[in-house]
Design a protein around this motif. Sequence first.
Motif, PDB file in Angstrom:
ATOM      1  N   ASP A   1     -24.511  58.651 -13.488  1.00  0.00           N
ATOM      2  CA  ASP A   1     -23.126  59.102 -13.680  1.00  0.00           C
ATOM      3  C   ASP A   1     -22.244  57.882 -13.969  1.00  0.00           C
ATOM      4  N   HIS A   2     -21.936  57.650 -15.206  1.00  0.00           N
ATOM      5  CA  HIS A   2     -21.174  56.459 -15.599  1.00  0.00           C
ATOM      6  C   HIS A   2     -19.787  56.441 -14.948  1.00  0.00           C
ATOM      7  N   GLU A   3     -19.119  57.565 -14.936  1.00  0.00           N
ATOM      8  CA  GLU A   3     -17.772  57.625 -14.368  1.00  0.00           C
ATOM      9  C   GLU A   3     -17.784  57.260 -12.891  1.00  0.00           C
ATOM     10  N   PHE A   4     -18.764  57.782 -12.148  1.00  0.00           N
ATOM     11  CA  PHE A   4     -18.863  57.476 -10.721  1.00  0.00           C
ATOM     12  C   PHE A   4     -19.129  55.988 -10.506  1.00  0.00           C
ATOM     13  N   VAL A   5     -20.062  55.436 -11.270  1.00  0.00           N
ATOM     14  CA  VAL A   5     -20.418  54.013 -11.133  1.00  0.00           C
ATOM     15  C   VAL A   5     -19.214  53.128 -11.426  1.00  0.00           C
ATOM     16  N   GLU A   6     -18.506  53.402 -12.494  1.00  0.00           N
ATOM     17  CA  GLU A   6     -17.348  52.581 -12.856  1.00  0.00           C
ATOM     18  C   GLU A   6     -16.240  52.659 -11.819  1.00  0.00           C
ATOM     19  N   LYS A   7     -16.102  53.780 -11.162  1.00  0.00           N
ATOM     20  CA  LYS A   7     -15.000  53.970 -10.219  1.00  0.00           C
ATOM     21  C   LYS A   7     -15.339  53.496  -8.810  1.00  0.00           C
ATOM     22  N   TYR A   8     -16.611  53.662  -8.400  1.00  0.00           N
ATOM     23  CA  TYR A   8     -16.925  53.449  -6.986  1.00  0.00           C
ATOM     24  C   TYR A   8     -17.977  52.379  -6.690  1.00  0.00           C
ATOM     25  N   VAL A   9     -18.791  51.992  -7.651  1.00  0.00           N
ATOM     26  CA  VAL A   9     -19.947  51.143  -7.349  1.00  0.00           C
ATOM     27  C   VAL A   9     -19.617  49.665  -7.555  1.00  0.00           C
ATOM     28  N   TYR A  10     -19.950  48.848  -6.555  1.00  0.00           N
ATOM     29  CA  TYR A  10     -19.760  47.400  -6.617  1.00  0.00           C
ATOM     30  C   TYR A  10     -21.125  46.746  -6.799  1.00  0.00           C
ATOM     31  N   GLY A  11     -21.236  45.809  -7.724  1.00  0.00           N
ATOM     32  CA  GLY A  11     -22.479  45.083  -7.932  1.00  0.00           C
ATOM     33  C   GLY A  11     -23.491  45.799  -8.808  1.00  0.00           C
ATOM     34  N   PHE A  12     -23.014  46.733  -9.630  1.00  0.00           N
ATOM     35  CA  PHE A  12     -23.955  47.512 -10.439  1.00  0.00           C
ATOM     36  C   PHE A  12     -24.682  46.644 -11.461  1.00  0.00           C
ATOM     37  N   GLU A  13     -23.977  45.740 -12.116  1.00  0.00           N
ATOM     38  CA  GLU A  13     -24.607  44.906 -13.139  1.00  0.00           C
ATOM     39  C   GLU A  13     -25.688  44.016 -12.530  1.00  0.00           C
ATOM     40  N   GLU A  14     -25.424  43.490 -11.335  1.00  0.00           N
ATOM     41  CA  GLU A  14     -26.439  42.688 -10.645  1.00  0.00           C
ATOM     42  C   GLU A  14     -27.659  43.536 -10.307  1.00  0.00           C
ATOM     43  N   TYR A  15     -27.392  44.779  -9.867  1.00  0.00           N
ATOM     44  CA  TYR A  15     -28.500  45.692  -9.549  1.00  0.00           C
ATOM     45  C   TYR A  15     -29.294  46.031 -10.808  1.00  0.00           C
ATOM     46  N   ARG A  16     -28.587  46.287 -11.913  1.00  0.00           N
ATOM     47  CA  ARG A  16     -29.257  46.580 -13.185  1.00  0.00           C
ATOM     48  C   ARG A  16     -30.210  45.442 -13.566  1.00  0.00           C
ATOM     49  N   ALA A  17     -29.727  44.213 -13.417  1.00  0.00           N
ATOM     50  CA  ALA A  17     -30.557  43.055 -13.769  1.00  0.00           C
ATOM     51  C   ALA A  17     -31.755  42.934 -12.835  1.00  0.00           C
ATOM     52  N   TYR A  18     -31.537  43.191 -11.547  1.00  0.00           N
ATOM     53  CA  TYR A  18     -32.619  43.032 -10.565  1.00  0.00           C
ATOM     54  C   TYR A  18     -33.746  44.025 -10.801  1.00  0.00           C
ATOM     55  N   VAL A  19     -33.415  45.279 -11.081  1.00  0.00           N
ATOM     56  CA  VAL A  19     -34.456  46.302 -11.196  1.00  0.00           C
ATOM     57  C   VAL A  19     -35.295  46.149 -12.454  1.00  0.00           C
ATOM     58  N   GLN A  20     -34.879  45.259 -13.377  1.00  0.00           N
ATOM     59  CA  GLN A  20     -35.698  45.047 -14.568  1.00  0.00           C
ATOM     60  C   GLN A  20     -37.067  44.463 -14.225  1.00  0.00           C
ATOM     61  N   GLN A  21     -37.192  43.907 -13.023  1.00  0.00           N
ATOM     62  CA  GLN A  21     -38.489  43.383 -12.577  1.00  0.00           C
ATOM     63  C   GLN A  21     -39.464  44.492 -12.206  1.00  0.00           C
ATOM     64  N   PHE A  22     -38.931  45.720 -12.081  1.00  0.00           N
ATOM     65  CA  PHE A  22     -39.728  46.806 -11.533  1.00  0.00           C
ATOM     66  C   PHE A  22     -39.880  47.948 -12.534  1.00  0.00           C
ATOM     67  N   LYS A  23     -40.238  47.594 -13.752  1.00  0.00           N
ATOM     68  CA  LYS A  23     -40.543  48.622 -14.741  1.00  0.00           C
ATOM     69  C   LYS A  23     -41.750  49.419 -14.258  1.00  0.00           C
ATOM     70  N   PRO A  24     -41.872  50.682 -14.643  1.00  0.00           N
ATOM     71  CA  PRO A  24     -42.955  51.531 -14.127  1.00  0.00           C
ATOM     72  C   PRO A  24     -44.345  50.896 -14.222  1.00  0.00           C
ATOM     73  N   GLU A  25     -44.620  50.169 -15.327  1.00  0.00           N
ATOM     74  CA  GLU A  25     -45.935  49.545 -15.506  1.00  0.00           C
ATOM     75  C   GLU A  25     -46.190  48.501 -14.410  1.00  0.00           C
ATOM     76  N   LYS A  26     -45.118  47.746 -14.067  1.00  0.00           N
ATOM     77  CA  LYS A  26     -45.244  46.717 -13.036  1.00  0.00           C
ATOM     78  C   LYS A  26     -45.349  47.361 -11.652  1.00  0.00           C
ATOM     79  N   ALA A  27     -44.524  48.373 -11.397  1.00  0.00           N
ATOM     80  CA  ALA A  27     -44.544  49.032 -10.089  1.00  0.00           C
ATOM     81  C   ALA A  27     -45.884  49.716  -9.838  1.00  0.00           C
ATOM     82  N   ALA A  28     -46.516  50.173 -10.893  1.00  0.00           N
ATOM     83  CA  ALA A  28     -47.787  50.880 -10.752  1.00  0.00           C
ATOM     84  C   ALA A  28     -48.902  49.955 -10.244  1.00  0.00           C
ATOM     85  N   GLU A  29     -48.713  48.659 -10.439  1.00  0.00           N
ATOM     86  CA  GLU A  29     -49.708  47.704  -9.965  1.00  0.00           C
ATOM     87  C   GLU A  29     -49.691  47.540  -8.457  1.00  0.00           C
TER      88      GLU A  29
END
Length: 266
Positions: free
Chosen positions: A238-266
């Motif tokens: 929900d873009h509207e919710f994230v923009e209005k209420y979420v702090y640190g979303f861009e940092e979280y977006r960058a962090y989770v890139q380490q956990f693509k499904p192929e990597k998590a499956a390992e």
Amino acid sequence: RHNSMTKKTEIKKVRCNICSAGCPIDAYVQDGKLLSLEGSRDWPGQQGGLCSKGAASRQYVYNKDRILYPMKRVGERGSGEFERISWEEAYAMIANNLLRIREKYGSQFYAGYPKWYRPALLRLANAYGSPNYCTESSTCFQSAAMAWRSIYGNNICFPDMMHAKTVLVWSNNLYYSNISMAPMYQSLTERGVNIISVDPRETVTSQAADLHLKLIPGTDGALALSMGQVIIEENLYDHEFVEKYVYGFEEYRAYVQQFKPEKAAE
């Protein structure tokens, strides 16, 4: 179930304190002895049910190893030699030792505890002068409650499962640990709700699910972060919710890139 109509058998309305759910219990007592117990039948949603721990409460009461009065060690440590003492003597011994330790080492002791004694031990730590009071709550309910309050600003609310189309049950076996929600869970399957269970174990709850994600123990975090990565990359949030209420979303977006499904499956 014992016949409650006999003169000597009484039904005592009590509350289970094994966990914080505090389910009401009908205890069948005869001549001061607990005969049996069951979940209260006049409590909405319970209908006489109890989890396996609550149903075993009689074993807590009459366990042969239960300590009923203060015992003082009289032999060498590990010898198992104890004698019974009065409560007054026990309190005096505990108080004197606590004061002696504080005088010699200071008041900065660590207070950890079994769950039942939380308020009492917090008061003891405060009175003793120690800030080192710790609970299991960071890995239990309080972590979710703090996350909820930080996002929504109020106390945690229960999920609206009555109107849900998909339900994700994560490491929770409702039939054993939250039996009051079991009837609700059963109604989901009757309504055709899509149920996903995340649990390394085969449980009654997971067996009733449409999809059982049987992950390796200790990899819950990797699975959750991988889900976050997919939700963000496939633009499912929900873009509207994230923009209005979420702090640190861009940092979280960058962090989770380490956990693509192929990597998590390992």
